[in-house]
Write a protein that holds these residues in place. Structure first.
Motif, PDB file in Angstrom:
ATOM      1  N   ARG A  94      -4.117 -40.329  24.989  1.00 14.79           N
ATOM      2  CA  ARG A  94      -4.138 -39.594  23.593  1.00 14.79           C
ATOM      3  C   ARG A  94      -3.505 -38.008  23.965  1.00 14.79           C
ATOM      4  NH1 ARG A  94     -10.422 -38.845  21.692  1.00 14.79           N
ATOM      5  NH2 ARG A  94     -11.219 -37.631  23.280  1.00 14.79           N
TER       6      ARG A  94
ATOM      7  N   ARG B 253      -3.254 -33.936  21.992  1.00 13.65           N
ATOM      8  CA  ARG B 253      -3.699 -33.177  20.842  1.00 13.65           C
ATOM      9  C   ARG B 253      -3.094 -31.784  20.889  1.00 13.65           C
ATOM     10  NH1 ARG B 253      -8.413 -29.666  19.873  1.00 13.65           N
ATOM     11  NH2 ARG B 253      -8.913 -29.803  21.807  1.00 13.65           N
TER      12      ARG B 253
ATOM     13  N   ARG C 216       0.139 -31.432  12.955  1.00 16.01           N
ATOM     14  CA  ARG C 216      -0.804 -32.432  12.775  1.00 16.01           C
ATOM     15  C   ARG C 216      -1.698 -32.350  13.591  1.00 16.01           C
ATOM     16  NH1 ARG C 216       0.444 -36.447   9.438  1.00 16.01           N
ATOM     17  NH2 ARG C 216       2.630 -36.268   9.339  1.00 16.01           N
ATOM     18  N   GLY C 217      -2.769 -31.920  13.174  1.00 12.01           N
ATOM     19  CA  GLY C 217      -3.945 -31.742  14.067  1.00 12.01           C
ATOM     20  C   GLY C 217      -4.691 -33.200  14.412  1.00 12.01           C
ATOM     21  N   GLY C 218      -5.455 -32.939  15.364  1.00 14.51           N
ATOM     22  CA  GLY C 218      -6.347 -34.130  15.706  1.00 14.51           C
ATOM     23  C   GLY C 218      -5.921 -34.993  16.841  1.00 14.51           C
ATOM     24  N   TYR C 219      -6.430 -35.907  17.247  1.00 14.31           N
ATOM     25  CA  TYR C 219      -5.719 -36.634  18.423  1.00 14.31           C
ATOM     26  C   TYR C 219      -4.935 -37.838  17.906  1.00 14.31           C
ATOM     27  CZ  TYR C 219      -9.575 -34.875  21.637  1.00 14.31           C
ATOM     28  OH  TYR C 219     -10.094 -33.949  22.282  1.00 14.31           O
ATOM     29  N   HIS C 220      -3.862 -38.018  18.621  1.00 16.51           N
ATOM     30  CA  HIS C 220      -2.772 -38.989  18.404  1.00 16.51           C
ATOM     31  C   HIS C 220      -2.615 -39.920  19.789  1.00 16.51           C
ATOM     32  CE1 HIS C 220      -1.918 -36.177  15.043  1.00 16.51           C
ATOM     33  NE2 HIS C 220      -1.737 -35.409  16.086  1.00 16.51           N
TER      34      HIS C 220
ATOM     35  N   ARG D 239      -1.193 -39.397  14.219  1.00 17.18           N
ATOM     36  CA  ARG D 239      -2.348 -40.062  13.294  1.00 17.18           C
ATOM     37  C   ARG D 239      -1.697 -40.193  11.828  1.00 17.18           C
ATOM     38  NH1 ARG D 239      -5.748 -36.972  10.568  1.00 17.18           N
ATOM     39  NH2 ARG D 239      -4.884 -35.175  11.262  1.00 17.18           N
TER      40      ARG D 239
ATOM     41  N   VAL E 286      -1.886 -40.323   7.764  1.00 15.12           N
ATOM     42  CA  VAL E 286      -2.742 -39.441   6.714  1.00 15.12           C
ATOM     43  C   VAL E 286      -2.152 -40.138   5.573  1.00 15.12           C
ATOM     44  CG1 VAL E 286      -3.175 -37.214   5.843  1.00 15.12           C
ATOM     45  CG2 VAL E 286      -2.717 -37.408   8.170  1.00 15.12           C
TER      46      VAL E 286
ATOM     47  N   ALA F  12     -15.578 -44.174  13.979  1.00 20.93           N
ATOM     48  CA  ALA F  12     -14.053 -44.169  14.314  1.00 20.93           C
ATOM     49  C   ALA F  12     -12.990 -44.986  13.711  1.00 20.93           C
ATOM     50  CB  ALA F  12     -13.257 -43.607  15.924  1.00 20.93           C
TER      51      ALA F  12
ATOM     52  N   HIS G 256     -10.658 -44.854  10.632  1.00 16.76           N
ATOM     53  CA  HIS G 256      -9.009 -45.582  10.854  1.00 16.76           C
ATOM     54  C   HIS G 256      -8.814 -46.489   9.824  1.00 16.76           C
ATOM     55  CE1 HIS G 256      -7.396 -44.154  14.760  1.00 16.76           C
ATOM     56  NE2 HIS G 256      -8.509 -44.148  14.971  1.00 16.76           N
TER      57      HIS G 256
ATOM     58  N   GLU H  44      -8.083 -44.733   6.318  1.00 17.81           N
ATOM     59  CA  GLU H  44      -6.665 -44.037   6.186  1.00 17.81           C
ATOM     60  C   GLU H  44      -5.747 -45.565   5.944  1.00 17.81           C
ATOM     61  OE1 GLU H  44      -5.759 -41.075   5.793  1.00 17.81           O
ATOM     62  OE2 GLU H  44      -7.667 -40.433   5.615  1.00 17.81           O
TER      63      GLU H  44
END
Length: 519
Positions: A228, A230, A240-244, A258, A260, A402, A406, A409
């Protein structure tokens, strides 16, 4: 006249200055495509030109692969590119690229190694530290190579070597600043790679770089590693923040941004969709609303998957396309069971009405799964989606909280696309108190509950709708049976109590149970 010059001269000068300033702003906002699928979406278009970026991560996380894709994208666009390597040889770089099917003919590679005199102890000077000579020589040769190539894109691999040569945080910071200002004056877009082998807590380059991307590799107890990334920092830009999640496959790195759901709202007609099964439509209050989600809940063997197949077949009979994501069952067995119900899924697949994907939970990350679902909705144009089951999906991501986020969304995205979604969850136990591995009942618009119960010496199945957000529904409990004629529902079990507990008691005069199947 203004002074000795006409007014038109000043007007023309102001227009010229304004046009040049606008050109500078446009160039400053221009983005260099990363060449990595999904990464441009996360960085809102790529890397800002003429700036320095840091890509950091432990060895094996994909830094070199991303850097190579960045340079190849530049070469494909007609730009000059330069790869400066302090840690790998040119042969190693070309061999690694060949494993992805890449040819680095459009990329200049400069293999920077210490001069032979610095490696010879007899030639080293005793009045100066060897690190002083090596650092200065390294910087000089980098500048010489840059002047020779005049590249638009540069990769410097890796900073750990420069950090070791600098020996102190102050000298290291000064060296990075010198490199940054030099490259900035020449309007080069620079990627610096750091393998974090020297000091993982050193944030020197973080404060200097225009943007920072962190790559991580996770090792689950079972299955392959999970990767992943970030974006930690990107000056003056929304990202685009957060983990991908991302994967390294033959052909390079693929990033799964991620999801949204708020970014994917579409207009569609919210109509009631019937299941074409009279008893089931009656139980559901006429059917299900388009753009809603339905959770089918019950212990193993109660017919959750078969009931879901009934909904899929109904959607296809209406002329819609459907997609099934199967986690737990082998497709050959599923096709056989569906055929026993009168559904020829292979014929539906051949007619391009149905798409079935076998999902290996041990090999798939949640981000990649969301990307697959999006592809089926946006490219294949599926209007009905089945996820069977969430137990398998949970195995792909053990962190329950988590998983709920997930799924929230994903379901919101599907609802906003006008997709009718069906999910199954197998509860623990057969009769009595049941436990779900994950509680997503509050996320679903409709919840259908299946149960075993014993009556007159036989194990029977009961169905009830315990929740429906989009309209009225029956509050009764009915017996049901699934056979080669499809699903058959009996009359409401009004003369039984305790059916949902699995051990009912008969309180009426005549039990309204389904007759035994003569076949």
């Amino acid at each position: 006249m203004v002074g000795d010059l006409p007014l038109s001269f000043y007007v023309a000068s102001l227009k010229w200055l304004g046009a040049n300033r606008l050109a500078e702003l446009v160039n400053a906002n221009a983005r260099a495509a990363t060449g990595v699928a999904g990464l441009d979406d996360i960085t809102a278009g790529g890397f800002q030109r003429g700036r320095l970026f840091l890509v950091e991560g432990s060895p094996g996380t994909g830094k070199t692969t991303i850097a190579t894709q960045f340079l190849l994208a530049g070469a494909a666009a007609g730009e000059k590119t330069l790869y400066i390597t302090l840690s790998e040889t040119e042969d190693e770089l070309r061999e690694g690229s060949a494993s992805h099917g890449w040819v680095l003919d459009g990329v200049d590679i400069f293999e920077l190694v210490p001069p032979e005199s610095l490696l010879d102890e007899d030639q080293q000077q005793s009045l100066l530290y060897s690190s002083d000579l090596e650092l200065g020589e390294t910087t000089r040769r980098i500048f010489e190579t840059f002047e020779r190539v005049q590249p638009d894109r540069v990769v410097l691999d890796s900073l750990s070597e420069i950090r070791l040569l600098a020996q102190s945080s102050l000298r290291y910071r000064r060296q990075i600043l010198a490199l940054k200002h030099y490259f900035s004056r020449h309007s080069a877009t620079v990627l610096m790679l750091d393998d974090l082998t020297s000091d993982t807590h050193d944030k020197t380059v973080h404060s200097v770089a225009h943007g920072v991307i962190r790559l991580e590799e996770l090792s689950p107890n079972y299955g392959p590693e999970r990767r992943r990334l970030r974006v930690i920092k990107y000056r003056g830009r929304r990202f685009r923040g957060g983990y991908h999640d991302f994967v390294i496959t033959t052909g390079g790195v693929r990033v799964f941004p991620r999801l949204v759901s708020a970014e994917h709202k579409t207009e569609f007609h919210r109509e009631m969709v019937a299941t074409q099964t009279a008893g089931l439509d009656s139980l559901l209050g006429g059917g299900l609303e388009r753009g809603s989600s339905t959770l089918i809940l019950g212990p193993a063997g109660t017919g959750k998957s078969l009931l879901a197949l009934t909904f899929i077949a109904s959607a296809i009979s209406r002329g819609e396309r459907a997609t099934m994501f199967i986690f737990d069952e082998e497709l050959g067995l599923l096709f056989g069971r569906a055929k026993g119900l009168g559904f020829d899924f292979q014929e539906m697949i051949d007619a391009d009405q149905l798409k079935i994907e076998q999902v290996d939970a041990a090999e798939l990350s949640p981000g990649e799964f969301s990307e697959r679902v999006r592809g089926c909705v946006e490219t294949y144009k599926a209007r009905t989606v089945l996820i069977d089951s969430l137990n398998g999906y949970q195995a792909a991501m053990p962190e329950e909280q988590a998983l709920v986020l997930h799924m929230h969304e994903l379901l919101q995205y599907l609802n906003r696309q006008g997709v009718t979604t069906f999910l199954t969850v197998a509860q623990h136990g057969l009769v009595g108190d049941m436990q779900s591995p994950v509680d997503v009942t509050y996320l679903a618009d409709t919840v259908i509950l299946l149960r075993y119960f014993e009556a007159l010496g036989r194990v029977r199945r009961a169905i009830s709708v315990v929740k429906k957000r989009t309209g009225a529904h029956e509050d009764t409990i009915r017996e049901f049976r699934i056979d080669n004629r499809g699903i058959t529902l009996g009359e409401p079990l009004t003369e039984f109590q305790g059916v949902l507990r699995g051990v009912p008691s008969f309180v009426g005069q005549q039990a309204p149970l389904l007759e035994s199947d003569p076949e």
